[in-house]
Design an enzyme around this catalytic site. Structure first.
Site, PDB file in Angstrom:
ATOM      1  N   ASP A  63     -26.115  -1.550   6.081  1.00  0.00           N
ATOM      2  CA  ASP A  63     -26.286  -0.130   6.421  1.00  0.00           C
ATOM      3  C   ASP A  63     -25.121   0.682   5.858  1.00  0.00           C
ATOM      4  OD1 ASP A  63     -28.476  -0.866   7.999  1.00  0.00           O
ATOM      5  OD2 ASP A  63     -27.221  -1.144   9.792  1.00  0.00           O
ATOM      6  N   ASP A  69     -18.907   6.113  12.603  1.00  0.00           N
ATOM      7  CA  ASP A  69     -19.039   4.687  12.975  1.00  0.00           C
ATOM      8  C   ASP A  69     -17.651   4.049  13.013  1.00  0.00           C
ATOM      9  OD1 ASP A  69     -22.101   4.261  11.093  1.00  0.00           O
ATOM     10  OD2 ASP A  69     -21.853   4.216  13.275  1.00  0.00           O
ATOM     11  N   GLU A  92     -20.013  -4.096  15.775  1.00  0.00           N
ATOM     12  CA  GLU A  92     -21.089  -4.025  14.774  1.00  0.00           C
ATOM     13  C   GLU A  92     -20.514  -3.700  13.400  1.00  0.00           C
ATOM     14  OE1 GLU A  92     -24.304  -1.157  15.539  1.00  0.00           O
ATOM     15  OE2 GLU A  92     -24.180  -0.640  13.429  1.00  0.00           O
ATOM     16  N   GLU A  93     -19.393  -2.924  13.402  1.00  0.00           N
ATOM     17  CA  GLU A  93     -18.862  -2.397  12.144  1.00  0.00           C
ATOM     18  C   GLU A  93     -17.894  -3.345  11.446  1.00  0.00           C
ATOM     19  OE1 GLU A  93     -21.445   0.537  12.776  1.00  0.00           O
ATOM     20  OE2 GLU A  93     -20.412  -0.060  10.938  1.00  0.00           O
ATOM     21  N   ASP A 114     -21.354  -2.083  20.081  1.00  0.00           N
ATOM     22  CA  ASP A 114     -21.886  -1.215  19.028  1.00  0.00           C
ATOM     23  C   ASP A 114     -21.179   0.121  19.252  1.00  0.00           C
ATOM     24  OD1 ASP A 114     -25.278  -0.026  18.241  1.00  0.00           O
ATOM     25  OD2 ASP A 114     -23.310   0.490  17.432  1.00  0.00           O
ATOM     26  N   LEU A 116     -21.046   3.028  17.780  1.00  0.00           N
ATOM     27  CA  LEU A 116     -21.853   4.250  17.724  1.00  0.00           C
ATOM     28  C   LEU A 116     -23.279   3.865  17.346  1.00  0.00           C
ATOM     29  CD1 LEU A 116     -21.421   7.257  18.256  1.00  0.00           C
ATOM     30  CD2 LEU A 116     -21.304   7.589  15.784  1.00  0.00           C
ATOM     31  N   ASP A 117     -24.158   3.926  18.336  1.00  0.00           N
ATOM     32  CA  ASP A 117     -25.564   3.567  18.114  1.00  0.00           C
ATOM     33  C   ASP A 117     -26.350   4.835  17.782  1.00  0.00           C
ATOM     34  OD1 ASP A 117     -27.987   1.798  18.423  1.00  0.00           O
ATOM     35  OD2 ASP A 117     -28.398   3.381  19.896  1.00  0.00           O
ATOM     36  N   GLU A 278     -26.647  -5.183  21.014  1.00  0.00           N
ATOM     37  CA  GLU A 278     -27.706  -4.202  21.308  1.00  0.00           C
ATOM     38  C   GLU A 278     -28.711  -4.814  22.292  1.00  0.00           C
ATOM     39  OE1 GLU A 278     -28.928  -3.249  17.229  1.00  0.00           O
ATOM     40  OE2 GLU A 278     -28.036  -1.268  17.432  1.00  0.00           O
TER      41      GLU A 278
HETATM   42  P1  AHG Z   1     -26.997   1.782  14.650  1.00  0.00           P
HETATM   43  O1  AHG Z   1     -26.928   3.259  14.467  1.00  0.00           O
HETATM   44  O2  AHG Z   1     -25.991   1.245  15.616  1.00  0.00           O
HETATM   45  O3  AHG Z   1     -27.041   1.030  13.341  1.00  0.00           O
HETATM   46  O4  AHG Z   1     -28.374   1.478  15.388  1.00  0.00           O
HETATM   47  C1  AHG Z   1     -29.524   2.012  14.856  1.00  0.00           C
HETATM   48  C2  AHG Z   1     -30.696   1.306  15.457  1.00  0.00           C
HETATM   49  C3  AHG Z   1     -31.087   1.822  16.827  1.00  0.00           C
HETATM   50  O5  AHG Z   1     -30.245   2.819  17.321  1.00  0.00           O
HETATM   51  C4  AHG Z   1     -32.464   2.383  16.635  1.00  0.00           C
HETATM   52  O6  AHG Z   1     -33.325   2.001  17.675  1.00  0.00           O
HETATM   53  C5  AHG Z   1     -32.920   1.765  15.332  1.00  0.00           C
HETATM   54  O7  AHG Z   1     -31.773   1.531  14.567  1.00  0.00           O
HETATM   55  C6  AHG Z   1     -33.808   2.705  14.581  1.00  0.00           C
HETATM   56  O8  AHG Z   1     -34.283   1.965  13.473  1.00  0.00           O
HETATM   57  P2  AHG Z   1     -35.359   2.682  12.518  1.00  0.00           P
HETATM   58  O9  AHG Z   1     -34.635   3.799  11.855  1.00  0.00           O
HETATM   59  O10 AHG Z   1     -35.748   1.550  11.577  1.00  0.00           O
HETATM   60  O11 AHG Z   1     -36.493   3.143  13.398  1.00  0.00           O
HETATM   61 MN    MN Z   2     -27.046   0.374  17.216  1.00  0.00          MN
HETATM   62 MN    MN Z   3     -23.922   1.350  15.458  1.00  0.00          MN
END
Ligand code: AHG
Ligand code: MN
Ligand code: MN
Length: 338
Positions: A63, A69, A92-93, A114, A116-117, A278
């Site tokens: 990502d 983050d 996570e980071e 995590d 920042l989710d 998560e």
């Molecule tokens: P993060 O921002 O910590 O990487 O988490 C993102 C996760 C979670 O927050 C969310 O339910 C999911 O990614 C959304 O995924 P899509 O964009 O594929 O729907």
């Molecule tokens: Mn997350």
């Molecule tokens: Mn995150």
């Protein structure tokens, strides 16, 4: 009578249930809540400081990392790494486990988070949050090791999350129910607003990213379509809600019932979400609130993580909806993506 039950007063009042408690867990939960206050402020003011952008780095999951983050990660590593409670941290980071100031023997616990989710939603004022999961080391008489993170949900000592939205909320469980707090900015304290949260036995909301439909197994498609039928509930079809920040979708499901699902699919055959920081903490909380949380065939809390960044599917919410998913989708054997 002090008008507010603050987080530290509430946690202190709960200690009476555990006569031999040392107060350490209380202290570390208050430290974590301080980290959440700092991150809440950071998210609220990021726009003024040009912190909405990308850091230019890619995390272990592939990502693109947002500046926030890393900022949130650094706040928690600094605050909790120096608390003396944690022998090791997982973020996570960060690709690998993080050593802390505590000489590993002192730190009784290990913490995965995590920071920042929902960070893909930064800049559009959609809620984000922080998620954490705490285990006790398997052996208190030795330094913390990676294997201390490889424990099932039954070994979780505490788990929680915050939501940075119209208000900043903090929800946690130490295995005696689920308790919700709201940040009162006028006193800078989290105040108890939702003691003993219980998830409704059934709901009328389903939450899934339908943009993935083309990649789902046919049985997942059939299940989701069944929620849209006129007779899906006594009042007609379910309502669809999807924020795209897990903490926001989960928090709504916890309080209003229904089902959140991120199943495996052809693009993500092992799942999109992360198990350790998560799915596991949120499954622990959902079950503590009387709900269910599975990856499809298995209860999440019965899974023992084998890798700190292991992926997982997550289907969670009211027991009746989750049971219906398991019956319709998994009764006939394993589900793969298309
Ligand atoms: P993060 O921002 O910590 O990487 O988490 C993102 C996760 C979670 O927050 C969310 O339910 C999911 O990614 C959304 O995924 P899509 O964009 O594929 O729907
Ligand atoms: Mn997350
Ligand atoms: Mn995150």
């Amino acid at each position: 009578m002090i008008p507010t039950q603050t987080l530290s007063r509430f946690i202190h009042s709960q200690r009476k249930r555990y006569p031999d408690s040392t107060g350490e867990l209380s202290d570390l939960l208050v430290s974590i809540s301080l980290g959440m206050k700092l991150i809440s402020q950071m998210v609220a003011t990021a726009g003024f400081k040009g912190l909405h952008g990308y850091s230019g780095e890619i995390n272990v999951h592939g990502d693109e990392k947002r500046i926030l983050d890393d900022e949130a990660d650094e706040v928690l590593v600094e605050l909790l790494g120096s608390s003396g409670h944690f022998g090791l941290l997982v973020s996570e980071e960060r690709d690998s486990v993080i050593a802390t100031d505590a000489s590993h023997n002192e730190g009784k616990y290990v913490l995965a988070f995590d920071p920042l989710d929902g960070s893909s939603n930064i800049g559009s004022n959609i809620p984000t949050g922080t998620i954490f999961c705490i285990y006790k080391k398997k052996d208190e008489n030795r330094a913390a090791i990676n294997d201390d993170f490889c424990q099932p949900g039954s070994a979780v000592v505490a788990a929680g999350y915050s939501v940075y939205g119209a208000k900043t909320s903090f929800v946690y469980s130490t295995g005696s129910g689920v308790h919700g707090f709201t940040l009162d900015p006028s006193i800078g304290e989290f105040v108890l607003t939702d003691p003993d949260i219980r998830v409704p036995e059934r709901g009328t909301i389903y939450s899934v990213n339908e943009g993935n439909t083309a990649f789902w197994d046919d049985r997942v498609k059939t299940y989701v379509e069944s929620l849209k039928r006129h007779d899906a509930t006594e009042k007609g079809p379910y309502t669809g809600r999807y924020v795209g920040s897990l903490v926001a979708d989960f928090d709504r499901t916890l309080r209003k019932g229904g089902v959140f699902l991120y199943p495996v699919d052809a693009k993500r055959p092992t799942g999109r979400l992360r198990l350790l920081y998560e799915c596991m903490p949120l499954a622990f909380i959902m079950e503590q609130a009387g709900g269910s949380a599975i990856n499809g065939p298995d209860r999440i809390v019965e899974i023992t993580p084998s890798d700190i960044h292991q992926k997982s599917a997550l289907i969670t919410g009211s027991p009746s909806e989750v049971a219906r998913y398991a019956a319709q989708v998994h009764a006939k054997g394993d589900v793969k993506g298309r």
